[in-house]
Design an enzyme around this catalytic site. Structure first.
Site, short mmCIF file in Angstrom:
data_model
loop_
_atom_site.label_atom_id
_atom_site.label_comp_id
_atom_site.label_asym_id
_atom_site.label_seq_id
_atom_site.Cartn_x
_atom_site.Cartn_y
_atom_site.Cartn_z
N ARG A 200 0.86 -1.18 0.00
CA ARG A 200 0.00 0.00 0.00
C ARG A 200 0.89 1.22 0.00
NH1 ARG A 200 -2.53 -1.55 5.50
NH2 ARG A 200 -0.37 -2.22 5.61
N CYS B 44 -4.19 1.38 -8.39
CA CYS B 44 -4.43 -0.06 -8.39
C CYS B 44 -5.90 -0.46 -8.44
CB CYS B 44 -3.76 -0.69 -7.17
SG CYS B 44 -1.98 -0.69 -7.35
N LYS C 89 -4.75 9.11 -1.23
CA LYS C 89 -4.82 8.66 0.16
C LYS C 89 -3.71 9.38 0.91
CE LYS C 89 -2.72 4.72 1.25
NZ LYS C 89 -2.40 3.30 1.35
C1 UDX Z 1 3.38 -0.98 -10.32
C2 UDX Z 1 3.07 -2.02 -11.37
O1 UDX Z 1 3.72 -3.16 -10.98
C3 UDX Z 1 1.61 -2.19 -11.57
O2 UDX Z 1 1.36 -3.31 -12.39
C4 UDX Z 1 0.91 -2.40 -10.27
O3 UDX Z 1 -0.46 -2.57 -10.45
C5 UDX Z 1 1.16 -1.20 -9.39
O4 UDX Z 1 2.51 -1.07 -9.20
P1 UDX Z 1 3.93 1.51 -10.20
O5 UDX Z 1 5.14 1.12 -9.44
O6 UDX Z 1 2.84 2.26 -9.54
O7 UDX Z 1 3.28 0.21 -10.89
O8 UDX Z 1 4.31 2.17 -11.60
P2 UDX Z 1 4.99 3.55 -11.89
O9 UDX Z 1 5.19 4.32 -10.63
O10 UDX Z 1 4.23 4.11 -13.04
O11 UDX Z 1 6.45 3.11 -12.40
C6 UDX Z 1 6.73 2.33 -13.49
C7 UDX Z 1 8.18 2.62 -13.90
O12 UDX Z 1 8.57 1.73 -14.94
C8 UDX Z 1 8.39 4.04 -14.45
O13 UDX Z 1 9.42 4.69 -13.76
C9 UDX Z 1 8.73 3.82 -15.93
O14 UDX Z 1 9.63 4.78 -16.45
C10 UDX Z 1 9.35 2.43 -15.89
N1 UDX Z 1 9.32 1.72 -17.18
C11 UDX Z 1 8.19 1.67 -17.91
C12 UDX Z 1 10.47 1.09 -17.63
O15 UDX Z 1 11.51 1.15 -17.00
N2 UDX Z 1 10.43 0.40 -18.80
C13 UDX Z 1 9.30 0.36 -19.58
O16 UDX Z 1 9.31 -0.25 -20.65
C14 UDX Z 1 8.17 1.03 -19.11
C1 UDX Z 2 -3.91 -1.15 -2.76
C2 UDX Z 2 -3.88 -2.47 -1.98
O1 UDX Z 2 -4.27 -2.22 -0.62
C3 UDX Z 2 -2.51 -3.11 -2.06
O2 UDX Z 2 -2.51 -4.36 -1.39
C4 UDX Z 2 -2.16 -3.29 -3.54
O3 UDX Z 2 -0.94 -3.91 -3.72
C5 UDX Z 2 -2.17 -1.97 -4.24
O4 UDX Z 2 -3.48 -1.37 -4.09
P1 UDX Z 2 -3.12 1.36 -2.34
O5 UDX Z 2 -3.92 1.65 -3.58
O6 UDX Z 2 -1.74 1.87 -2.22
O7 UDX Z 2 -3.04 -0.22 -2.11
O8 UDX Z 2 -3.92 1.94 -1.08
P2 UDX Z 2 -5.09 1.44 -0.11
O9 UDX Z 2 -4.68 1.71 1.28
O10 UDX Z 2 -5.55 0.08 -0.43
O11 UDX Z 2 -6.25 2.50 -0.46
C6 UDX Z 2 -6.87 2.53 -1.73
C7 UDX Z 2 -7.98 3.54 -1.74
O12 UDX Z 2 -9.07 3.11 -0.94
C8 UDX Z 2 -7.60 4.93 -1.23
O13 UDX Z 2 -8.16 5.91 -2.08
C9 UDX Z 2 -8.24 5.01 0.14
O14 UDX Z 2 -8.59 6.32 0.51
C10 UDX Z 2 -9.50 4.15 -0.09
N1 UDX Z 2 -10.03 3.56 1.15
C11 UDX Z 2 -9.30 2.65 1.85
C12 UDX Z 2 -11.32 3.91 1.57
O15 UDX Z 2 -12.01 4.73 0.94
N2 UDX Z 2 -11.81 3.32 2.71
C13 UDX Z 2 -11.11 2.40 3.43
O16 UDX Z 2 -11.63 1.92 4.44
C14 UDX Z 2 -9.80 2.06 2.99
#
Ligand code: UDX
Ligand code: UDX
Length: 426
Positions: A154, A260, A320
Protein backbone atom coordinates in the site's frame (compact mmCIF):
# COMPACT_ATOMS: atom_id res chain seq x y z
CA UNK A 1 22.29 -12.42 -4.57
CA UNK A 2 22.56 -10.29 -7.71
CA UNK A 3 19.27 -8.78 -8.71
CA UNK A 4 18.05 -6.45 -11.44
CA UNK A 5 14.79 -4.56 -10.80
CA UNK A 6 13.25 -3.16 -14.01
CA UNK A 7 11.02 -0.10 -13.47
CA UNK A 8 11.87 2.44 -10.76
CA UNK A 9 8.27 3.40 -9.92
CA UNK A 10 6.49 3.07 -6.58
CA UNK A 11 6.73 -0.70 -6.55
CA UNK A 12 10.12 -1.03 -8.24
CA UNK A 13 11.87 1.47 -5.99
CA UNK A 14 10.43 -0.09 -2.86
CA UNK A 15 11.39 -3.57 -4.05
CA UNK A 16 14.93 -2.49 -4.99
CA UNK A 17 15.41 -0.59 -1.73
CA UNK A 18 14.16 -3.35 0.57
CA UNK A 19 16.04 -6.15 -1.24
CA UNK A 20 19.29 -4.16 -1.13
CA UNK A 21 18.66 -3.47 2.54
CA UNK A 22 18.36 -7.25 3.02
CA UNK A 23 21.95 -7.60 1.71
CA UNK A 24 21.39 -8.32 -1.98
CA UNK A 25 23.24 -6.45 -4.75
CA UNK A 26 20.53 -4.67 -6.67
CA UNK A 27 20.72 -2.84 -10.00
CA UNK A 28 17.55 -0.81 -10.45
CA UNK A 29 16.96 0.19 -14.08
CA UNK A 30 14.41 2.38 -15.81
CA UNK A 31 14.03 3.71 -19.36
CA UNK A 32 13.26 7.17 -17.97
CA UNK A 33 16.69 8.81 -18.01
CA UNK A 34 15.50 11.87 -16.06
CA UNK A 35 14.20 9.66 -13.25
CA UNK A 36 17.48 7.75 -13.11
CA UNK A 37 19.55 10.95 -13.15
CA UNK A 38 17.58 12.25 -10.18
CA UNK A 39 17.93 8.95 -8.30
CA UNK A 40 21.68 8.93 -8.94
CA UNK A 41 21.89 12.30 -7.22
CA UNK A 42 20.30 10.73 -4.14
CA UNK A 43 16.90 12.35 -4.72
CA UNK A 44 13.94 10.00 -4.39
CA UNK A 45 11.28 11.20 -6.86
CA UNK A 46 8.31 9.85 -4.88
CA UNK A 47 7.12 10.46 -1.35
CA UNK A 48 7.03 7.18 0.51
CA UNK A 49 7.78 7.14 4.25
CA UNK A 50 11.10 5.46 5.11
CA UNK A 51 12.12 4.87 1.49
CA UNK A 52 14.77 7.59 1.14
CA UNK A 53 16.56 6.44 4.30
CA UNK A 54 17.09 2.90 3.04
CA UNK A 55 17.95 4.01 -0.48
CA UNK A 56 20.62 6.37 0.90
CA UNK A 57 22.02 3.63 3.11
CA UNK A 58 22.10 1.03 0.34
CA UNK A 59 23.75 3.40 -2.15
CA UNK A 60 26.40 4.30 0.41
CA UNK A 61 27.10 0.62 1.16
CA UNK A 62 27.28 -0.16 -2.59
CA UNK A 63 24.30 -2.51 -2.47
CA UNK A 64 22.15 -0.42 -4.81
CA UNK A 65 22.81 1.23 -8.17
CA UNK A 66 20.58 3.04 -10.65
CA UNK A 67 20.97 2.99 -14.41
CA UNK A 68 19.20 3.15 -17.78
CA UNK A 69 21.23 0.27 -19.20
CA UNK A 70 18.37 -2.22 -19.17
CA UNK A 71 19.84 -4.90 -21.46
CA UNK A 72 23.29 -4.69 -19.90
CA UNK A 73 21.93 -5.14 -16.40
CA UNK A 74 19.67 -7.99 -17.50
CA UNK A 75 22.73 -9.75 -18.92
CA UNK A 76 24.71 -9.24 -15.70
CA UNK A 77 22.12 -10.40 -13.15
CA UNK A 78 20.63 -13.90 -12.74
CA UNK A 79 17.49 -12.58 -11.03
CA UNK A 80 15.21 -10.14 -12.81
CA UNK A 81 12.21 -8.42 -11.22
CA UNK A 82 9.71 -6.82 -13.60
CA UNK A 83 7.99 -3.89 -11.90
CA UNK A 84 6.96 -1.67 -14.81
CA UNK A 85 3.51 -0.09 -14.82
CA UNK A 86 0.39 -1.66 -16.32
CA UNK A 87 -2.00 1.30 -16.65
CA UNK A 88 -5.53 0.87 -18.04
CA UNK A 89 -6.22 1.28 -21.74
CA UNK A 90 -9.44 2.89 -23.05
CA UNK A 91 -11.26 -0.48 -23.12
CA UNK A 92 -10.38 -1.22 -19.48
CA UNK A 93 -7.73 -3.82 -20.28
CA UNK A 94 -4.28 -3.21 -18.80
CA UNK A 95 -1.59 -1.88 -21.10
CA UNK A 96 0.88 -4.76 -21.25
CA UNK A 97 3.19 -3.14 -23.77
CA UNK A 98 5.72 -2.11 -21.08
CA UNK A 99 5.88 -5.62 -19.67
CA UNK A 100 6.21 -7.03 -23.19
CA UNK A 101 9.00 -4.65 -24.13
CA UNK A 102 10.91 -5.82 -21.05
CA UNK A 103 10.39 -9.41 -22.21
CA UNK A 104 11.83 -8.40 -25.61
CA UNK A 105 14.86 -6.93 -23.83
CA UNK A 106 15.31 -10.14 -21.85
CA UNK A 107 15.07 -12.26 -25.02
CA UNK A 108 17.69 -10.04 -26.66
CA UNK A 109 20.18 -10.19 -23.79
CA UNK A 110 19.84 -13.66 -22.26
CA UNK A 111 22.93 -15.85 -22.33
CA UNK A 112 22.78 -17.45 -18.87
CA UNK A 113 19.95 -18.66 -16.62
CA UNK A 114 17.48 -16.01 -15.42
CA UNK A 115 14.76 -16.24 -12.81
CA UNK A 116 12.26 -13.74 -14.16
CA UNK A 117 9.95 -12.51 -11.42
CA UNK A 118 6.86 -10.61 -12.50
CA UNK A 119 5.65 -8.21 -9.81
CA UNK A 120 3.63 -5.98 -12.12
CA UNK A 121 -0.08 -6.66 -11.81
CA UNK A 122 -1.15 -8.53 -14.92
CA UNK A 123 -4.34 -10.31 -16.03
CA UNK A 124 -4.73 -14.08 -15.68
CA UNK A 125 -2.76 -15.84 -18.37
CA UNK A 126 -0.12 -13.13 -18.87
CA UNK A 127 2.75 -14.97 -17.16
CA UNK A 128 2.05 -18.04 -19.29
CA UNK A 129 2.05 -15.72 -22.29
CA UNK A 130 5.43 -14.30 -21.24
CA UNK A 131 6.79 -17.85 -20.99
CA UNK A 132 5.51 -18.61 -24.50
CA UNK A 133 6.81 -15.30 -25.86
CA UNK A 134 10.33 -16.22 -24.78
CA UNK A 135 10.02 -19.67 -26.37
CA UNK A 136 8.74 -18.09 -29.59
CA UNK A 137 11.78 -15.83 -29.57
CA UNK A 138 13.89 -19.00 -29.55
CA UNK A 139 15.09 -18.64 -25.98
CA UNK A 140 16.08 -22.07 -24.70
CA UNK A 141 13.62 -23.17 -21.95
CA UNK A 142 16.55 -24.26 -19.75
CA UNK A 143 17.69 -20.60 -19.67
CA UNK A 144 14.76 -19.18 -17.72
CA UNK A 145 12.06 -19.63 -15.11
CA UNK A 146 9.06 -17.36 -14.88
CA UNK A 147 7.77 -16.61 -11.38
CA UNK A 148 4.62 -14.66 -10.67
CA UNK A 149 5.15 -12.82 -7.38
CA UNK A 150 2.45 -10.15 -7.05
CA UNK A 151 2.96 -7.23 -4.70
CA UNK A 152 0.50 -6.20 -2.00
CA UNK A 153 2.15 -2.90 -1.09
CA UNK A 154 0.00 0.00 0.00
CA UNK A 155 1.38 3.39 -0.86
CA UNK A 156 2.24 5.22 2.33
CA UNK A 157 3.26 1.98 4.10
CA UNK A 158 5.00 0.25 1.19
CA UNK A 159 8.34 -0.33 2.95
CA UNK A 160 6.70 -1.90 6.00
CA UNK A 161 4.36 -3.95 3.78
CA UNK A 162 7.34 -5.34 1.86
CA UNK A 163 9.31 -6.19 5.00
CA UNK A 164 6.37 -7.60 6.95
CA UNK A 165 3.84 -8.97 4.46
CA UNK A 166 0.90 -11.20 5.47
CA UNK A 167 2.01 -13.70 2.86
CA UNK A 168 4.35 -14.21 -0.07
CA UNK A 169 2.48 -15.40 -3.14
CA UNK A 170 4.51 -17.41 -5.60
CA UNK A 171 3.24 -18.72 -8.91
CA UNK A 172 5.54 -21.20 -10.63
CA UNK A 173 5.61 -23.72 -13.44
CA UNK A 174 8.10 -26.10 -11.80
CA UNK A 175 9.31 -26.39 -8.18
CA UNK A 176 12.95 -25.26 -8.58
CA UNK A 177 12.47 -21.46 -8.57
CA UNK A 178 10.71 -21.67 -5.20
CA UNK A 179 14.10 -22.17 -3.53
CA UNK A 180 15.44 -19.09 -5.32
CA UNK A 181 12.48 -17.06 -4.02
CA UNK A 182 13.04 -18.35 -0.48
CA UNK A 183 16.65 -17.22 -0.69
CA UNK A 184 15.68 -13.79 -1.97
CA UNK A 185 13.13 -13.35 0.83
CA UNK A 186 15.25 -15.05 3.53
CA UNK A 187 14.84 -12.07 5.86
CA UNK A 188 11.15 -11.62 5.22
CA UNK A 189 9.08 -13.79 7.52
CA UNK A 190 5.69 -14.68 6.10
CA UNK A 191 3.81 -17.78 5.00
CA UNK A 192 4.26 -18.84 1.38
CA UNK A 193 1.27 -19.42 -0.86
CA UNK A 194 2.53 -21.48 -3.78
CA UNK A 195 0.34 -21.92 -6.82
CA UNK A 196 0.39 -21.83 -10.61
CA UNK A 197 1.37 -18.71 -12.57
CA UNK A 198 -2.27 -17.93 -13.31
CA UNK A 199 -3.30 -18.77 -9.73
CA UNK A 200 -0.95 -16.08 -8.41
CA UNK A 201 -2.31 -13.55 -10.89
CA UNK A 202 -5.85 -14.34 -9.76
CA UNK A 203 -4.92 -13.98 -6.07
CA UNK A 204 -3.74 -10.44 -6.75
CA UNK A 205 -6.82 -9.43 -8.75
CA UNK A 206 -9.20 -11.12 -6.30
CA UNK A 207 -7.51 -9.40 -3.31
CA UNK A 208 -7.91 -5.94 -4.77
CA UNK A 209 -11.45 -6.70 -5.93
CA UNK A 210 -12.40 -7.87 -2.44
CA UNK A 211 -10.87 -4.83 -0.71
CA UNK A 212 -12.62 -2.51 -3.16
CA UNK A 213 -15.85 -4.41 -2.51
CA UNK A 214 -15.57 -3.71 1.22
CA UNK A 215 -15.17 0.01 0.48
CA UNK A 216 -18.09 0.19 -1.95
CA UNK A 217 -20.18 -1.87 0.45
CA UNK A 218 -19.66 0.57 3.30
CA UNK A 219 -20.20 3.51 0.95
CA UNK A 220 -23.55 2.09 -0.10
CA UNK A 221 -24.41 1.49 3.56
CA UNK A 222 -23.40 5.12 4.25
CA UNK A 223 -25.94 6.33 1.69
CA UNK A 224 -28.67 4.33 3.45
CA UNK A 225 -27.45 5.45 6.90
CA UNK A 226 -27.69 9.03 5.67
CA UNK A 227 -31.34 8.60 4.76
CA UNK A 228 -32.10 7.19 8.20
CA UNK A 229 -29.98 9.57 10.28
CA UNK A 230 -27.45 6.95 11.37
CA UNK A 231 -23.71 7.37 11.82
CA UNK A 232 -21.99 5.00 9.41
CA UNK A 233 -18.88 5.02 11.63
CA UNK A 234 -20.95 3.29 14.34
CA UNK A 235 -22.05 0.73 11.79
CA UNK A 236 -18.45 0.13 10.66
CA UNK A 237 -17.43 -0.37 14.27
CA UNK A 238 -20.26 -2.81 14.88
CA UNK A 239 -19.53 -4.71 11.69
CA UNK A 240 -15.77 -4.76 12.13
CA UNK A 241 -15.78 -6.42 15.54
CA UNK A 242 -17.10 -9.59 13.90
CA UNK A 243 -13.92 -11.54 13.09
CA UNK A 244 -15.62 -12.93 9.99
CA UNK A 245 -15.80 -9.39 8.65
CA UNK A 246 -12.82 -7.55 10.20
CA UNK A 247 -12.48 -3.83 10.90
CA UNK A 248 -10.30 -2.72 7.98
CA UNK A 249 -11.45 -1.16 4.71
CA UNK A 250 -14.77 -0.13 6.17
CA UNK A 251 -14.13 3.62 6.13
CA UNK A 252 -16.88 5.35 4.19
CA UNK A 253 -16.05 8.44 2.17
CA UNK A 254 -15.47 9.75 -1.33
CA UNK A 255 -14.47 6.30 -2.55
CA UNK A 256 -11.29 4.54 -3.52
CA UNK A 257 -8.71 5.88 -5.95
CA UNK A 258 -5.07 5.26 -6.76
CA UNK A 259 -3.22 3.37 -9.43
CA UNK A 260 -4.43 -0.06 -8.39
CA UNK A 261 -8.07 -0.58 -7.38
CA UNK A 262 -9.71 1.24 -10.32
CA UNK A 263 -7.30 -0.30 -12.82
CA UNK A 264 -7.38 -3.81 -11.39
CA UNK A 265 -11.17 -4.00 -11.15
CA UNK A 266 -11.41 -2.86 -14.74
CA UNK A 267 -8.77 -5.41 -15.69
CA UNK A 268 -10.58 -8.24 -13.89
CA UNK A 269 -13.88 -7.26 -15.53
CA UNK A 270 -12.17 -7.28 -18.92
CA UNK A 271 -10.61 -10.70 -18.28
CA UNK A 272 -13.98 -12.13 -17.16
CA UNK A 273 -15.81 -10.77 -20.20
CA UNK A 274 -13.17 -12.24 -22.48
CA UNK A 275 -14.37 -15.62 -21.22
CA UNK A 276 -18.06 -14.65 -21.51
CA UNK A 277 -18.52 -14.15 -17.78
CA UNK A 278 -20.36 -11.01 -16.75
CA UNK A 279 -19.05 -10.07 -13.30
CA UNK A 280 -22.19 -8.63 -11.64
CA UNK A 281 -20.74 -7.88 -8.23
CA UNK A 282 -17.46 -6.38 -9.42
CA UNK A 283 -19.36 -4.20 -11.91
CA UNK A 284 -21.57 -2.89 -9.09
CA UNK A 285 -18.54 -2.21 -6.89
CA UNK A 286 -17.17 0.04 -9.62
CA UNK A 287 -20.52 1.73 -10.17
CA UNK A 288 -20.86 2.58 -6.48
CA UNK A 289 -17.35 4.00 -6.47
CA UNK A 290 -17.86 6.01 -9.66
CA UNK A 291 -21.03 7.63 -8.28
CA UNK A 292 -19.87 8.21 -4.71
CA UNK A 293 -18.53 11.67 -5.53
CA UNK A 294 -21.95 12.59 -6.96
CA UNK A 295 -23.60 11.75 -3.63
CA UNK A 296 -21.37 14.31 -1.89
CA UNK A 297 -21.74 16.76 -4.73
CA UNK A 298 -25.54 16.60 -4.50
CA UNK A 299 -25.29 17.41 -0.78
CA UNK A 300 -23.10 20.38 -1.50
CA UNK A 301 -25.44 21.65 -4.20
CA UNK A 302 -28.42 21.35 -1.86
CA UNK A 303 -26.59 23.70 0.53
CA UNK A 304 -25.25 26.03 -2.21
CA UNK A 305 -27.21 25.61 -5.45
CA UNK A 306 -24.99 27.96 -7.46
CA UNK A 307 -21.28 27.22 -7.21
CA UNK A 308 -20.34 29.64 -9.97
CA UNK A 309 -17.72 32.10 -8.71
CA UNK A 310 -17.67 30.56 -5.22
CA UNK A 311 -14.34 30.18 -3.42
CA UNK A 312 -13.91 26.53 -2.52
CA UNK A 313 -10.99 25.15 -0.55
CA UNK A 314 -10.08 21.50 -0.92
CA UNK A 315 -7.85 19.85 1.67
CA UNK A 316 -5.99 16.79 0.41
CA UNK A 317 -5.10 16.07 -3.21
CA UNK A 318 -3.39 12.67 -3.09
CA UNK A 319 -5.60 9.58 -3.45
CA UNK A 320 -4.82 8.66 0.16
CA UNK A 321 -2.64 10.06 2.96
CA UNK A 322 1.14 9.62 3.19
CA UNK A 323 1.69 9.55 -0.55
CA UNK A 324 2.17 12.12 -3.31
CA UNK A 325 0.31 9.94 -5.80
CA UNK A 326 -2.70 11.62 -7.42
CA UNK A 327 -3.54 8.90 -9.91
CA UNK A 328 -7.36 8.49 -10.00
CA UNK A 329 -7.60 10.58 -6.84
CA UNK A 330 -11.17 11.22 -5.68
CA UNK A 331 -10.04 14.71 -4.72
CA UNK A 332 -8.93 15.56 -8.25
CA UNK A 333 -12.12 14.14 -9.75
CA UNK A 334 -14.13 16.27 -7.33
CA UNK A 335 -12.09 19.38 -8.17
CA UNK A 336 -12.75 18.82 -11.88
CA UNK A 337 -16.49 18.72 -11.16
CA UNK A 338 -16.30 21.90 -9.11
CA UNK A 339 -14.35 23.66 -11.86
CA UNK A 340 -17.03 22.65 -14.38
CA UNK A 341 -19.54 24.47 -12.17
CA UNK A 342 -17.42 27.63 -12.28
CA UNK A 343 -16.02 27.46 -8.75
CA UNK A 344 -12.61 28.94 -7.87
CA UNK A 345 -10.44 26.32 -6.24
CA UNK A 346 -7.91 26.78 -3.46
CA UNK A 347 -6.10 23.65 -2.46
CA UNK A 348 -3.87 22.50 0.35
CA UNK A 349 -2.07 19.18 0.59
CA UNK A 350 0.84 18.47 2.96
CA UNK A 351 2.88 17.03 0.06
CA UNK A 352 1.24 17.52 -3.33
CA UNK A 353 1.45 20.86 -5.13
CA UNK A 354 -0.73 20.75 -8.25
CA UNK A 355 0.21 22.62 -11.37
CA UNK A 356 -3.25 22.86 -12.88
CA UNK A 357 -5.02 25.87 -14.39
CA UNK A 358 -7.60 27.56 -12.16
CA UNK A 359 -6.28 26.02 -8.96
CA UNK A 360 -4.33 27.97 -6.39
CA UNK A 361 -2.20 25.69 -4.23
CA UNK A 362 -1.34 26.98 -0.76
CA UNK A 363 1.49 25.91 1.47
CA UNK A 364 -0.32 26.67 4.72
CA UNK A 365 -3.51 24.98 5.80
CA UNK A 366 -5.03 28.10 7.41
CA UNK A 367 -4.05 30.36 4.56
CA UNK A 368 -5.85 28.06 2.14
CA UNK A 369 -9.25 28.82 3.70
CA UNK A 370 -8.97 32.63 3.70
CA UNK A 371 -12.22 34.11 2.35
CA UNK A 372 -13.48 30.67 1.29
CA UNK A 373 -17.18 29.89 1.07
CA UNK A 374 -16.78 26.15 1.43
CA UNK A 375 -14.16 23.81 2.83
CA UNK A 376 -13.97 20.23 1.56
CA UNK A 377 -11.84 17.53 3.17
CA UNK A 378 -10.99 15.07 0.42
CA UNK A 379 -8.05 13.06 1.81
CA UNK A 380 -7.62 11.93 5.40
CA UNK A 381 -4.15 13.38 6.12
CA UNK A 382 -3.32 13.25 9.84
CA UNK A 383 -2.75 17.03 9.88
CA UNK A 384 -6.47 17.62 9.34
CA UNK A 385 -7.35 15.83 12.55
CA UNK A 386 -5.56 18.40 14.72
CA UNK A 387 -7.06 21.55 13.18
CA UNK A 388 -7.98 24.68 15.16
CA UNK A 389 -11.54 24.98 13.89
CA UNK A 390 -12.12 28.35 15.52
CA UNK A 391 -9.21 29.74 13.51
CA UNK A 392 -10.55 28.18 10.30
CA UNK A 393 -13.98 29.71 10.96
CA UNK A 394 -12.43 33.14 11.49
CA UNK A 395 -10.49 32.92 8.21
CA UNK A 396 -13.42 31.73 6.11
CA UNK A 397 -16.09 33.79 4.47
CA UNK A 398 -18.73 31.06 4.49
CA UNK A 399 -19.62 28.38 7.01
CA UNK A 400 -19.89 25.13 5.06
CA UNK A 401 -17.57 22.23 5.68
CA UNK A 402 -17.95 19.03 3.70
CA UNK A 403 -16.17 16.07 5.24
CA UNK A 404 -15.48 13.60 2.44
CA UNK A 405 -13.56 11.21 4.70
CA UNK A 406 -15.43 11.25 8.01
CA UNK A 407 -12.38 12.48 9.87
CA UNK A 408 -13.71 15.46 11.78
CA UNK A 409 -16.01 15.41 14.75
CA UNK A 410 -19.21 17.09 13.52
CA UNK A 411 -20.00 18.32 17.05
CA UNK A 412 -16.76 20.33 17.21
CA UNK A 413 -17.27 22.12 13.90
CA UNK A 414 -20.96 22.69 14.54
CA UNK A 415 -20.07 24.18 17.93
CA UNK A 416 -17.88 26.86 16.30
CA UNK A 417 -20.66 27.71 13.86
CA UNK A 418 -20.08 25.52 10.81
CA UNK A 419 -22.79 23.92 8.72
CA UNK A 420 -21.50 20.33 8.54
CA UNK A 421 -22.07 18.16 5.48
CA UNK A 422 -21.18 14.50 5.37
CA UNK A 423 -22.64 11.23 4.14
CA UNK A 424 -23.67 8.87 6.88
CA UNK A 425 -22.26 11.29 9.45
CA UNK A 426 -24.57 13.45 11.53
C1 UDX B 1 3.38 -0.98 -10.32
C2 UDX B 1 3.07 -2.02 -11.37
O1 UDX B 1 3.72 -3.16 -10.98
C3 UDX B 1 1.61 -2.19 -11.57
O2 UDX B 1 1.36 -3.31 -12.39
C4 UDX B 1 0.91 -2.40 -10.27
O3 UDX B 1 -0.46 -2.57 -10.45
C5 UDX B 1 1.16 -1.20 -9.39
O4 UDX B 1 2.51 -1.07 -9.20
P1 UDX B 1 3.93 1.51 -10.20
O5 UDX B 1 5.14 1.13 -9.44
O6 UDX B 1 2.84 2.26 -9.54
O7 UDX B 1 3.28 0.21 -10.89
O8 UDX B 1 4.31 2.17 -11.60
P2 UDX B 1 4.99 3.55 -11.89
O9 UDX B 1 5.19 4.32 -10.63
O10 UDX B 1 4.23 4.11 -13.04
O11 UDX B 1 6.45 3.11 -12.40
C6 UDX B 1 6.73 2.33 -13.49
C7 UDX B 1 8.18 2.62 -13.90
O12 UDX B 1 8.57 1.73 -14.94
C8 UDX B 1 8.39 4.04 -14.45
O13 UDX B 1 9.42 4.69 -13.76
C9 UDX B 1 8.73 3.82 -15.93
O14 UDX B 1 9.63 4.78 -16.45
C10 UDX B 1 9.35 2.43 -15.89
N1 UDX B 1 9.32 1.72 -17.18
C11 UDX B 1 8.19 1.67 -17.91
C12 UDX B 1 10.47 1.09 -17.63
O15 UDX B 1 11.51 1.15 -17.00
N2 UDX B 1 10.43 0.40 -18.80
C13 UDX B 1 9.30 0.36 -19.58
O16 UDX B 1 9.31 -0.25 -20.65
C14 UDX B 1 8.17 1.03 -19.11
C1 UDX C 1 -3.91 -1.15 -2.76
C2 UDX C 1 -3.88 -2.47 -1.98
O1 UDX C 1 -4.27 -2.22 -0.62
C3 UDX C 1 -2.51 -3.11 -2.06
O2 UDX C 1 -2.51 -4.36 -1.39
C4 UDX C 1 -2.16 -3.29 -3.54
O3 UDX C 1 -0.94 -3.91 -3.72
C5 UDX C 1 -2.17 -1.97 -4.24
O4 UDX C 1 -3.48 -1.37 -4.09
P1 UDX C 1 -3.12 1.36 -2.34
O5 UDX C 1 -3.92 1.65 -3.58
O6 UDX C 1 -1.74 1.87 -2.22
O7 UDX C 1 -3.04 -0.22 -2.11
O8 UDX C 1 -3.92 1.94 -1.08
P2 UDX C 1 -5.09 1.44 -0.11
O9 UDX C 1 -4.68 1.71 1.28
O10 UDX C 1 -5.55 0.08 -0.43
O11 UDX C 1 -6.25 2.50 -0.46
C6 UDX C 1 -6.87 2.53 -1.73
C7 UDX C 1 -7.98 3.54 -1.74
O12 UDX C 1 -9.07 3.11 -0.94
C8 UDX C 1 -7.60 4.93 -1.23
O13 UDX C 1 -8.16 5.91 -2.08
C9 UDX C 1 -8.24 5.01 0.14
O14 UDX C 1 -8.59 6.32 0.51
C10 UDX C 1 -9.50 4.15 -0.09
N1 UDX C 1 -10.03 3.56 1.15
C11 UDX C 1 -9.30 2.65 1.85
C12 UDX C 1 -11.32 3.91 1.57
O15 UDX C 1 -12.01 4.73 0.94
N2 UDX C 1 -11.81 3.32 2.71
C13 UDX C 1 -11.11 2.40 3.43
O16 UDX C 1 -11.63 1.92 4.44
C14 UDX C 1 -9.80 2.06 2.99
Amino acid sequence: MNICVIGAGYVGLTTAAVLSDCGHYVDCVDIDSKRIAVLKKGIVPIFEPGLKEIIDKSIQNNFLTFSTKVKEKIAENPIIFITVGTPSLEDGSPNLSYVKSVVDDIAASITSHKTIIVKSTVPPGTNEEIHNMLLEKNVDPSLFDIVSNPEFLREGTAVKDMLEPDKIVIGIKRPEPLQVMQKIYKQVHAPYIVTSLTGAEMIKYASNAFLATKISFINEIARICDAYGVNVSDVSLGLGTDPRIGPLFLRAGLGYGGSCFPKDLQGLTYSAKKKNIHPELITSVQNVNDTQIDVYFKKLKSAIPDLNGKQITVWGLSFKPDTDDIRYSASIRLIDKLLEEGANIHAYDPIVKLDKPNIICHSNVYESVKQSDVLIIATEWKEFKGIDWLKVKEEMNGNIVLDGRNIIDPRTVKYVGFHYLGVGQL
